[in-house]
Scaffold this active site. Structure first.
Site, short mmCIF file in Angstrom:
data_model
loop_
_atom_site.label_atom_id
_atom_site.label_comp_id
_atom_site.label_asym_id
_atom_site.label_seq_id
_atom_site.Cartn_x
_atom_site.Cartn_y
_atom_site.Cartn_z
N GLU A 159 -54.58 -65.37 21.20
CA GLU A 159 -55.15 -64.49 20.18
C GLU A 159 -54.29 -63.28 19.86
O GLU A 159 -54.66 -62.13 20.16
CB GLU A 159 -56.55 -64.01 20.59
CG GLU A 159 -57.54 -65.14 20.68
CD GLU A 159 -59.00 -64.65 20.70
OE1 GLU A 159 -59.24 -63.44 20.61
OE2 GLU A 159 -59.89 -65.51 20.78
N GLU A 177 -60.88 -72.11 22.53
CA GLU A 177 -62.04 -71.35 23.03
C GLU A 177 -63.18 -71.47 22.04
O GLU A 177 -62.97 -71.47 20.82
CB GLU A 177 -61.74 -69.83 23.17
CG GLU A 177 -60.87 -69.47 24.33
CD GLU A 177 -60.61 -67.97 24.44
OE1 GLU A 177 -61.41 -67.16 23.92
OE2 GLU A 177 -59.59 -67.62 25.05
C1 PNW Z 1 -61.67 -63.80 23.23
N1 PNW Z 1 -63.81 -60.14 18.30
O1 PNW Z 1 -61.72 -62.46 22.86
C2 PNW Z 1 -60.70 -63.84 24.40
O2 PNW Z 1 -59.68 -64.79 24.25
C3 PNW Z 1 -61.36 -63.94 25.73
O3 PNW Z 1 -60.51 -63.41 26.72
C4 PNW Z 1 -62.71 -63.25 25.68
O4 PNW Z 1 -63.30 -63.11 26.93
C5 PNW Z 1 -63.57 -64.07 24.74
O5 PNW Z 1 -62.95 -64.25 23.47
C6 PNW Z 1 -64.96 -63.49 24.53
O6 PNW Z 1 -64.87 -62.21 24.00
C7 PNW Z 1 -62.28 -61.97 21.72
O7 PNW Z 1 -64.26 -58.97 18.38
C8 PNW Z 1 -62.72 -60.65 21.76
O8 PNW Z 1 -63.81 -60.74 17.20
C9 PNW Z 1 -63.23 -60.05 20.63
C10 PNW Z 1 -63.29 -60.77 19.44
C11 PNW Z 1 -62.85 -62.09 19.39
C12 PNW Z 1 -62.35 -62.68 20.54
#
Ligand code: PNW
Length: 492
Positions: free
Chosen positions: A207, A398
């Site tokens: 990401e 994911e």
């Molecule tokens: C992902 N948003 O993070 C990450 O790859 C993981 O490490 C994390 O634990 C998981 O998703 C759940 O949050 C994100 O705000 C964090 O759009 C925030 C966002 C998207 C993905």
């Protein structure tokens, strides 16, 4: 003789019966067949070789931050800074996976999972990001990989899941410098040389979009290193991250076994047609290309789009043609992290050809503020990526949700909301695979509850509940759901 019993047959016959009508001629057979779940599954199956897995990342689960020569990462510093993490947690212990990895592999096995996506901590391997590698740096991952293989679980490794060596942040400003892109390439080559005898699939960076915008820019959530850079520098960070990805791809090709497959794991901006008309579907394709201009588009096309550069204007990153070539080094697959629809799109007569529909405040969300519920994203994200860039291999690297999981009086975790989320999202993934969209596998985020970045231990994403005091793991109802789904290789 097997009769292919479709859902429509069943609905039609059942509807006729319920209405008290005689079953029309030709439907008599349907009437006598009782619809067992297995029969319904005919329409609901995933491809025979579909890869079902779970995902985690190093800092979120390992703990053992000083073990076996590990150097500090930006997440050690950030999470130990007062007022940065909800509830004040940090990853010093996390869920103790460094010690409990054998038990955790058994949790995967109990699900019937075929694959596991984990990440490697850069500062275990190179404690200061560069220079002399730590001789013990890959010991833990070698133990983990061997344990996975011994249990019939295919390891998929991610090289960067946000835990930059602190020394690189201090010395060159982290991703603000292309020195970090180069250091990442060197680290990737070092790791590839040592694990690709057993690890056949590697994700470079997790990401780009999330950790850059939230760690260096202005996101709804803050992530390490917690900087708020002005636009020109922020765009330069974006470019260096894309460059780091490309350098890693080249280093893996140069140092890994020839059969190694490599790709990204990007939180693609999923663009969903607000209503599925041909014009809106086309608009969502155009939007996919433009709204992913900083990473996916430049990685897969080797150029920033005109609209991307025009929008950035004087703040556009500086780059060379040579760098664009590195960034677009061919990948074997594309990993998509899909949690929600990023944009709902309609056709528009203006020069963009698309317009974004604003979200109403009542749009439903799961337990994390940002996590909007839109199951159709799991159809449109891979569908658009396959269509726009002719990608032949996609993994959902994911997908999952937070939920306010609390053990009930009976000690069980009845996470009906996560089961609802999964059933609906996976219905759309099945739609994708049944239409021939080349999704090869799915990694549920996450195997178990863990350190959820700035939300600390207050948001739970696991199929297994973790008691953060005792470290006890307990399967939630969603683990049972996922196990059944994997066993049937079909929606259940
Ligand atoms: C992902 N948003 O993070 C990450 O790859 C993981 O490490 C994390 O634990 C998981 O998703 C759940 O949050 C994100 O705000 C964090 O759009 C925030 C966002 C998207 C993905």
């Amino acid at each position: 003789m097997s009769h292919r019993f479709t859902r429509r047959d069943f609905a039609g016959a059942a509807g006729a019966l319920a209405a008290g009508l005689a079953v029309p001629p030709g439907k008599a057979e349907a009437q006598t067949v009782s619809a067992t779940p297995a029969m319904l599954a005919n329409d609901r199956r995933f491809p025979a070789d579909f890869v079902w897995g779970t995902a985690t990342s190093a800092y979120q689960i390992e703990g053992a931050v000083a073990a076996e020569g590990r150097g500090p990462s930006i997440w050690d510093s950030y999470s130990n800074t007062p007022n940065k993490i909800r509830g004040g947690g940090n990853g010093d212990r996390a869920v103790d996976h460094f010690q409990r990895y054998k038990e955790d592999v058994q949790l995967m096995k109990a699900l019937g999972a075929k694959a596991y996506r984990f990440s490697i901590s850069w500062s275990r391997v190179f404690p200061t990001g560069v220079g002399t590698p730590n001789p013990q740096g890959l010991d833990f991952y070698n133990r983990l990989i061997d344990e996975l293989l011994a249990n019939g679980i295919e390891p998929f490794a991610t090289l960067y899941h946000w835990d930059l060596p602190q020394a690189l942040q201090d010395r060159v400003g982290g991703w603000a410098s292309s020195d970090t892109s180069k250091a990442f390439g060197d680290y990737a080559g070092h790791v590839a040389q040592r694990i690709t005898d057993r690890v056949k699939n590697i994700f470079t960076i997790n990401e780009c979009g999330t950790f850059v915008d939230f760690g260096y820019g202005h996101g709804p959530v803050e992530l390490a290193p917690g900087l708020k850079l002005p636009q020109p520098q922020l765009n330069q960070v974006r470019h260096h991250v894309a460059l780091g990805h490309g350098m890693a791809v080249q280093a893996i090709r140069a140092n890994g076994r020839a059969d190694t497959k490599v790709g990204v794991a990007e939180n693609v901006a999923s663009c969903v047609p607000a209503i599925e008309t041909p014009a809106n579907i086309r608009a969502a394709e155009i939007a996919t290309r433009e709204m992913n201009g900083g990473y996916m588009t430049v990685i897969l096309e080797g150029r920033y789009t005109d609209a991307f550069l025009a929008y950035a204007g004087r703040n556009a990153p500086s780059f060379t043609a040579e760098e664009l070539k590195i960034i677009s080094s061919p990948v074997d697959f594309v990993g998509l992290n899909v949690y929600m629809p990023q944009y709902y799109v309609v056709a528009s007569g203006d020069q963009n050809g698309f317009a974004l529909v604003p979200f109403p405040t009542s749009f439903p969300r799961m337990d994390s503020d940002w996590l909007r519920i839109g199951p159709e994203a799991l159809y449109w994200a891979p569908r658009n990526v396959a269509k726009v860039w002719n990608v032949k291999q996609i993994y959902i690297s994911e997908n999952g949700t937070s939920a306010a999981d609390r053990p009930a009086g009976d000690g069980k975790i009845h996470d009906l909301d996560r089961v609802m989320y999964l059933r609906n999202y996976l219905t759309h993934l099945q739609r994708a695979t049944s239409e021939g969209i080349p999704v090869k596998g799915y990694f549920h985020w996450s195997l178990m509850d863990n350190f959820e970045w700035s939300d600390g231990y207050e948001k739970r994403f696991g199929l297994y509940h973790v008691d953060f005091e005792t470290q006890k793991r307990t399967p939630k109802l969603s683990a049972e759901f996922y196990r059944s789904l994997i066993a049937a290789n079909a929606l259940v």
